[in-house]
Design a protein around this motif. Sequence first.
Motif: not given
Length: 201
Positions: A102-114, A140-148
């Motif tokens: 289910l992680l790919p689905e969650l990642e897609a959901l996260v990226m939809s509102d990055a 994941t934390l590092l990727r998030g830091a570029e998007h938030v």
Amino acid sequence: MHVVLRALAVLLPVALFVLWVISLEDEYAAAHGGREIIVVVLKALGALVVLVALLSVMLRRWLLPLFGQKVSEALYAGTYLPGEDPLVVLVARIADEADATLLPELEALVMSDAGRLRGWQELARLLLEVFQDAKASRDTLLRGAEHVRGKEDKALLLYRAGRLSESRLNDASTARHCFEQAAARFPKTVYGRLAAQHLKT
């Protein structure tokens, strides 16, 4: 458990200081003349200086990061009911079932509102706590830091990536890089300042 141990560690120097002061009472009572009294007072003041120094280190290393984490969770996690937020529903399902498919689905959901901090936090938390993958959590934390969106959010994710690199991955180089990025790019944020303080220790 860690919180209890840290609380006991903070109380220990205070208890030792109190016992030391109590032990000086007899010496103070037996003192004759100003010089002997001054010696007793200086001993008490010396112990007080040591106590303040220890408490300052503990406050900076333990209590402030813990307090900052609790504040960030209160500010950023949001107050959602499971039926109201697809992210919350999916995170709860993955946590309950420990289903990595289910992680790919969650990642897609996260990226939809990055730009939303909570998505990156929840994904990183699941990777770390449920699937025991500290490296994927850190990435994941590092990727998030570029998007938030917000500076505080970016600094928070960089700081947590640094702490994770340090505590779970034994990757001092990446940890230092994360702290340097948070401190240099976001010096006026809470976590930017924490990162700068961490670099000095």
